[in-house]
Design a protein around this motif. Structure first.
Motif, short mmCIF file in Angstrom:
data_model
loop_
_atom_site.label_atom_id
_atom_site.label_comp_id
_atom_site.label_asym_id
_atom_site.label_seq_id
_atom_site.Cartn_x
_atom_site.Cartn_y
_atom_site.Cartn_z
N GLN A 1 48.12 2.35 26.57
CA GLN A 1 46.72 2.41 26.15
C GLN A 1 46.19 1.00 25.94
OE1 GLN A 1 46.08 4.49 22.47
NE2 GLN A 1 43.85 4.46 22.65
N SER A 2 44.95 0.75 26.40
CA SER A 2 44.38 -0.59 26.30
C SER A 2 43.09 -0.56 25.48
CB SER A 2 44.11 -1.18 27.68
OG SER A 2 43.13 -0.42 28.37
N LEU A 3 42.75 -1.72 24.95
CA LEU A 3 41.54 -1.90 24.16
C LEU A 3 40.97 -3.26 24.50
CD1 LEU A 3 39.79 -0.76 21.78
CD2 LEU A 3 41.23 -2.15 20.26
N LYS A 4 39.67 -3.29 24.82
CA LYS A 4 38.99 -4.55 25.13
C LYS A 4 38.15 -4.98 23.93
CE LYS A 4 38.70 -3.83 30.15
NZ LYS A 4 39.54 -2.62 30.18
N VAL A 5 38.33 -6.22 23.49
CA VAL A 5 37.63 -6.73 22.32
C VAL A 5 37.10 -8.13 22.61
CG1 VAL A 5 39.07 -5.39 20.74
CG2 VAL A 5 39.69 -7.75 21.27
N ASP A 6 36.10 -8.53 21.84
CA ASP A 6 35.64 -9.91 21.90
C ASP A 6 36.80 -10.83 21.51
OD1 ASP A 6 32.99 -11.76 21.76
OD2 ASP A 6 34.40 -12.34 20.18
N THR A 7 36.93 -11.96 22.19
CA THR A 7 38.09 -12.83 21.95
C THR A 7 38.17 -13.33 20.52
OG1 THR A 7 36.80 -14.70 22.79
CG2 THR A 7 38.24 -13.58 24.35
N GLY A 8 37.01 -13.51 19.87
CA GLY A 8 37.04 -14.01 18.50
C GLY A 8 37.27 -12.94 17.47
N CYS A 9 37.22 -11.67 17.84
CA CYS A 9 37.34 -10.58 16.88
C CYS A 9 38.78 -10.13 16.65
CB CYS A 9 36.51 -9.37 17.34
SG CYS A 9 34.72 -9.65 17.22
N LEU A 10 39.71 -10.63 17.43
CA LEU A 10 41.10 -10.27 17.24
C LEU A 10 41.67 -11.02 16.04
CD1 LEU A 10 43.75 -8.94 18.16
CD2 LEU A 10 44.13 -10.92 19.64
N PHE B 1 36.67 -11.40 27.66
CA PHE B 1 37.08 -10.58 26.54
C PHE B 1 38.59 -10.38 26.59
CE2 PHE B 1 37.57 -7.11 29.41
CZ PHE B 1 36.41 -7.02 30.18
N ALA B 2 39.15 -10.04 25.46
CA ALA B 2 40.59 -9.86 25.34
C ALA B 2 40.96 -8.41 25.65
CB ALA B 2 41.07 -10.23 23.95
N THR B 3 42.03 -8.24 26.38
CA THR B 3 42.57 -6.92 26.67
C THR B 3 43.90 -6.76 25.95
OG1 THR B 3 41.51 -6.85 28.85
CG2 THR B 3 43.32 -5.32 28.46
N LEU B 4 43.98 -5.78 25.07
CA LEU B 4 45.19 -5.50 24.31
C LEU B 4 45.78 -4.21 24.82
CD1 LEU B 4 43.61 -6.23 20.82
CD2 LEU B 4 44.84 -7.85 22.27
N ARG B 5 47.06 -4.25 25.14
CA ARG B 5 47.72 -3.07 25.70
C ARG B 5 48.92 -2.68 24.85
NH1 ARG B 5 46.72 -0.92 30.41
NH2 ARG B 5 45.64 -2.82 31.08
N GLY B 6 48.97 -1.38 24.50
CA GLY B 6 50.02 -0.87 23.63
C GLY B 6 51.37 -0.72 24.32
#
Length: 264
Positions: free
Chosen positions: A176-185, A214-219
């Motif tokens: 599962q992935s989540l895209k967030v603003d790079t500064g919000c992580l 943007f940052a992509t975070l993957r579980g």
């Protein structure tokens, strides 16, 4: 358990502080400048690095290496330890540096390691190691908002992380992935994969106002997201401040109208 077991209580809403309860001989280590108040019989000492080697132990090279890691992350060369030297329970408090939330994290429940933005660490039980985490992908290094280096907290104890605005924890399933603003992580567990993607579409990239990446975070793993990065807060304050040339803001215009009606 290699870390000191500490109890705590968080006070406040937007400008929070955390009160740590120390049993006799227990120690908490904190970022320089975060101290707020403490009771009698608590001994404060400034040390090199994170104190995970015992403050005065570990040898000169160990101290220099620990302090050098903090210089690379842009943090202060020193940290401060607070030790209860009395016979009963004592309390010491640490304040957040700007509006936001303090997040308690038990590393023993998070795989023993979290990766966070460089200025997020506030305080921790003695024994938690504060180190650096290099981003191996060049795209993350150049465009990730945090550069090549992020902070890592390792151990099996309790630590406190601070971030701006409202904080939400998201649990990502495998794949599962989540895209967030790079500064919000704010932070993530070590099992989460972190990458940077370019915003698709020329109009979106140029005129969307959200930046080019943007940052992509993957579980699998846990991630913590902040609603108000300090850089965003600072840019809004700077934009609203009067310029050096004497440009008038809303307050100065209202003041001028008031003076005109008063004959000034």
């Amino acid at each position: 358990m290699n870390n000191h077991e500490i109890d705590y209580k968080i006070y406040g809403d937007d400008m929070q502080f955390v009160e740590v309860e120390l049993d006799p001989k227990e120690t908490v280590v904190a970022e320089a400048g975060s101290f707020m108040m403490m009771e009698d019989d608590i001994h404060m000492e400034t040390i090199f690095g994170d104190g995970s080697s015992g403050g005065s132990g570990g040898g000169l090279m160990g101290k220099l290496f620990s302090a050098g890691k903090r210089i690379i992350t842009g943090e202060s060369l020193f940290m401060t330890t607070f030790t209860n030297t009395g016979a009963g329970k004592k309390h010491v408090s640490f304040a957040s540096p700007y509006p936001g939330k303090i997040i308690p994290m038990d590393l023993s429940e998070l795989g023993g390691k979290i990766i966070c933005q460089k200025d997020a660490f506030l305080a921790a039980a003695k024994g938690v190691q504060v180190g650096i985490e290099f981003q191996r992908k060049i795209g993350v290094g150049f465009f990730g908002g945090e550069g090549f280096i992020m902070q890592k907290l390792e151990g099996d104890g309790l630590c406190f992380v601070h971030a701006g605005g409202t904080i939400i924890r998201k649990e990502l399933l495998p794949g599962q992935s989540l895209k967030v603003d790079t500064g919000c992580l704010v932070a993530m567990t070590s099992s989460v994969q972190y990458d940077i993607e370019f915003v698709k579409g020329v109009k979106t990239a140029m005129f969307g106002g959200e930046g080019l990446f943007f940052a992509t975070l993957r579980g699998p793993g846990s991630v913590w997201i902040q609603s108000l990065p300090f850089s965003r807060l600072a840019s809004r304050v700077f934009a609203a401040a009067p310029s050096r040339g004497g440009a008038k803001d809303e307050g100065s215009i209202a003041r001028g109208i008031f003076d005109m009606f008063n004959g000034d």
